[in-house]
Structures are given as C-alpha cells and as structure tokens.
Design an enzyme around this catalytic site. Structure first.
Site: not given
Ligand code: DX5
Ligand code: ZN
Length: 217
Positions: A7, A32, A34, A36, A65, A67, A136, A174
């Site tokens: 990620s 991956h 993220d 947000m 992903h 969010m 999650m 994740d």
């Molecule tokens: C959190 C993200 C993850 C994050 C995971 O909201 O969706 O993808 O990067 O990070 P680690 O592996 O450090 O928990």
């Molecule tokens: Zn994620």
C-alpha cells in the site's frame, strides 16, 4: 497463490516513482492505492491525478481503494487515471449493485470493501457480481494500525459464502497485515494481502519480499 499488494500510503511520496519501481522489482503483484476524502474517513490522501502519474511508472496492476463518499461520481475519473481494480465501500454506496456494474462495464474489476463493523450479509445478494471483497481488518483512515483479531473469523465466513455461492470472487485483507500474521490470514481464506507500513518500513523491499514469500508458500 497469494498475491501481495504493497500500500503506497506508507511509501515516501517525495520519491514516489522510485518507491513504485522498487516495489515492482521486489516482486509485488499489484499496488494498493488508498484514496481518502476527509469525509468517509478522517484523513485526506490522493486523487486521480497522482494515480495517473503512478500508472506511468509501473506495469503492475493498480488496486484502487476508494474511501470516499459518493464514489459513483468519480468512477470515470479513476478508470481514466488507470485503475485496474476499483473498490468502493459498502457503507458509502446506496445503490451498490449499480455502482459495481458501472465499474465493470468500464472494463475493469470491481471490489467492495467492508469496515470491521459491517456484516458480510450486506454483500450477500450481489456476491456473484463481485470480483473482489476487501475485508478491512482495521478501521480505515490510517496506516500502521493493529490488526483486529476478529477479522480472521470474518475472512473464514466470507470464504465459506464465496464457496457456497460458487463464484471466483477474491478476498483481499487490508490493515495491520505483517510478516508475523500473514500465514494465519491466508489460512483463513485471503487471496490478496495489502501491506503498507510493514512493507515500506523495510530497508530492503526485495529481501523482505523473499522472506514473506518463503513464509506463505
Ligand atoms: C487504511 C488503508 C490501508 C493502509 C494499510 O485505511 O486502507 O490500505 O495503507 O496500512 P497498514 O498495512 O500499515 O495497516
Ligand atoms: Zn486500503
């Protein structure tokens, strides 16, 4: 075979092209990313423009992903930016079936993500439409959180549902995934492991990936 998706949230964004190249050279199976929005989750990260730039520096599939609230509004932008898998949250989508097919009809894979408190039955009716279910194992928003242990049972129950439904839907996990718990998560039924802080916290990504692949083979 289990796929590993580092990620980029935990990568060094000041040298993101190098980080992407090093992850690819280390043997990552996909990246991956993220997204947000500061509404669905408390944090704000990146948008389509940065994904477009990442796309140019790698051949790896981009696992995006979302969010964000109102994901339907942005599907086109993320597809055009180069997403190969686009995952939306159950909790953020009112007409999930339509959203999933909007994504698939654009020729990429569709995933649906469930927060730790969201029950699996929320996707039961559309499971055959899904390429991927993203479980999650932390509350989304930040990297570096601890794996919520009850997620293991949730992964097992999701796997059972997939088997019962006779679909090829993949399970991605994740949040808080480490070298130390990877085997257990795979045993529960995970097909794809997302790793943020554990992967990008390493000095040598290639060496780490070697250790990880050895442990989970
Ligand atoms: C959190 C993200 C993850 C994050 C995971 O909201 O969706 O993808 O990067 O990070 P680690 O592996 O450090 O928990
Ligand atoms: Zn994620």
């Amino acid at each position: 075979m289990t796929l590993i998706a580092p990620s980029l949230l935990s990568a060094d964004f000041g040298k993101i092209a190098d980080e992407v190249r090093l992850a690819e050279e280390a043997g990552a199976d996909m990246l991956h990313i993220d997204v947000m929005d500061g509404l669905f989750v408390p944090n704000i990260t990146i948008g389509p423009l940065v994904i477009e730039a990442i796309k140019k520096s790698t051949k790896l599939p981009l696992d995006v992903h979302l969010m964000i609230v109102n994901p339907d509004k942005y599907i086109d932008q993320f597809v055009n930016a180069g997403a190969d898998i686009l995952t939306v949250h159950v909790e953020a989508s009112t007409h999930l079936h339509r959203t999933v097919w909007d994504i698939k009809n654009r020729g990429i894979k569709a995933g649906v993500s469930l927060n730790p408190a969201t029950p699996i039955y929320s996707i039961e009716e559309i499971i055959k439409d899904l390429d991927l279910i993203l479980i999650m194992s932390v509350n989304p928003g930040f990297g570096g959180q601890s794996f919520i242990s009850s997620s293991l049972d949730k992964i097992k129950r999701t796997k059972k549902l997939i088997t019962k439904s006779k679909t090829n839907t993949l399970i991605e996990v994740d949040g808080g995934v480490k070298l130390s718990n990877a085997r257990e998560i795979i045993n529960a039924g995970a097909d794809i492991l997302v790793m943020g802080s554990e992967f990008f916290g390493q000095k040598d990504y290639k060496k780490f990936m070697g250790k990880l692949k050895e442990k989970i083979k």
